[in-house]
Design a protein around this motif. Structure first.
Motif, mmCIF file in Angstrom:
data_model
loop_
_atom_site.group_PDB
_atom_site.id
_atom_site.type_symbol
_atom_site.label_atom_id
_atom_site.label_comp_id
_atom_site.label_asym_id
_atom_site.label_seq_id
_atom_site.Cartn_x
_atom_site.Cartn_y
_atom_site.Cartn_z
ATOM 1 N N GLU A 26 0.836 -1.217 0.000
ATOM 2 C CA GLU A 26 0.000 0.000 0.000
ATOM 3 C C GLU A 26 0.864 1.258 0.000
ATOM 4 O OE1 GLU A 26 -3.066 0.622 3.072
ATOM 5 O OE2 GLU A 26 -3.642 -1.468 2.711
ATOM 6 N N THR A 29 2.555 1.601 -3.321
ATOM 7 C CA THR A 29 1.618 2.002 -4.368
ATOM 8 C C THR A 29 1.378 3.503 -4.306
ATOM 9 O OG1 THR A 29 0.562 -0.166 -4.298
ATOM 10 C CG2 THR A 29 -0.711 1.619 -5.293
ATOM 11 N N TYR A 32 4.345 5.059 -5.790
ATOM 12 C CA TYR A 32 4.300 4.886 -7.254
ATOM 13 C C TYR A 32 3.438 5.987 -7.889
ATOM 14 C CZ TYR A 32 2.835 2.781 -11.709
ATOM 15 O OH TYR A 32 2.549 2.551 -13.035
ATOM 16 N N TRP A 33 2.253 6.221 -7.298
ATOM 17 C CA TRP A 33 1.362 7.254 -7.838
ATOM 18 C C TRP A 33 1.959 8.648 -7.685
ATOM 19 C CZ3 TRP A 33 -1.358 5.658 -11.384
ATOM 20 C CH2 TRP A 33 -2.243 4.579 -11.306
ATOM 21 N N ILE A 79 6.844 -3.568 -6.033
ATOM 22 C CA ILE A 79 5.470 -4.016 -5.747
ATOM 23 C C ILE A 79 5.282 -5.435 -6.297
ATOM 24 C CG2 ILE A 79 3.045 -3.656 -6.424
ATOM 25 C CD1 ILE A 79 3.689 -0.570 -6.281
ATOM 26 N N VAL A 86 0.955 -3.814 -9.940
ATOM 27 C CA VAL A 86 1.031 -2.384 -10.240
ATOM 28 C C VAL A 86 -0.340 -1.941 -10.764
ATOM 29 C CG1 VAL A 86 2.233 -0.604 -11.582
ATOM 30 C CG2 VAL A 86 3.465 -2.661 -10.826
ATOM 31 N N PRO A 87 -0.944 -0.913 -10.155
ATOM 32 C CA PRO A 87 -2.316 -0.539 -10.528
ATOM 33 C C PRO A 87 -2.429 0.059 -11.925
ATOM 34 C CG PRO A 87 -1.379 1.087 -9.022
ATOM 35 C CD PRO A 87 -0.385 -0.034 -9.107
#
Ligand SMILES: [Fe+2]
Ligand SMILES: [Fe+2]
Length: 171
Positions: A26, A29, A32-33, A79, A86-87
């Motif tokens: 989390e 992520t 990452y964003w 991740i 990865v979203p």
């Protein structure tokens, strides 16, 4: 005792570490964003600025776009290594209100302050990840320490740009 042995043998990838791993994914992520949004913001702000003094900022941000993209890739790879995914873009929520284009494209101070805020946000979150990794995941911790070093360098550079404007009474 068996659980402790498993934890030592498999580290963060062990079955007993699933909850810690999920929490770490989390955090990664979110990082990452942050990097992906920074790429978007720096890309726009490496194109929009106008005027004789804009060139330094443009060149610096052009270079940073590549670096931040590299950071996003590192977070994504980690991740995956932690069994996460990865979203996709539909999960993205923009947050960098302070890095939107200024009303006037010669307003370089707006861009400089926006960059300092973005870098400060990254530095704060990455320090939290480093702290969370302590005693759990030295590999992620190492990776984030290196990225944190880059962000501290970025912030320091733009603080220098801001000082120049402040010294001239322009900021
Ligand atoms: Fe970055
Ligand atoms: Fe940065």
């Amino acid at each position: 005792m068996a659980d402790t042995t498993t934890t030592i043998r498999h580290g963060i990838l062990g079955e007993g570490m699933r909850e810690d791993r999920d929490h770490l994914i989390e955090m990664l992520t979110k990082a990452y964003w942050m990097e992906v949004e920074t790429v978007m913001s720096y890309l726009a702000n490496s194109i929009n600025p106008e005027g004789v003094r804009a060139q330094e900022i443009i060149e610096s941000l052009e270079q940073d776009v590549q670096e931040e993209l590299g950071h996003a890739r590192q977070y994504g790879e980690r991740i995956k290594e932690l069994y996460g995914v990865v979203p996709g873009s539909l999960d993205f929520n923009a947050e960098q209100s302070y890095l939107q284009p200024p009303d006037d494209q010669v307003d370089i101070v707006h861009v400089i302050k926006g960059v300092i805020e973005a870098e400060s946000g990254a530095i704060e979150h990455y320090n939290q990840i480093i702290e969370y990794c302590e005693g759990k995941d030295p590999v992620t911790q190492d990776m984030v320490i290196a990225i944190l070093h880059d962000e501290e360098g970025h912030r320091r550079l733009f603080e220098g740009f801001l000082r120049e404007y402040q010294a001239e009474g322009l900021a």
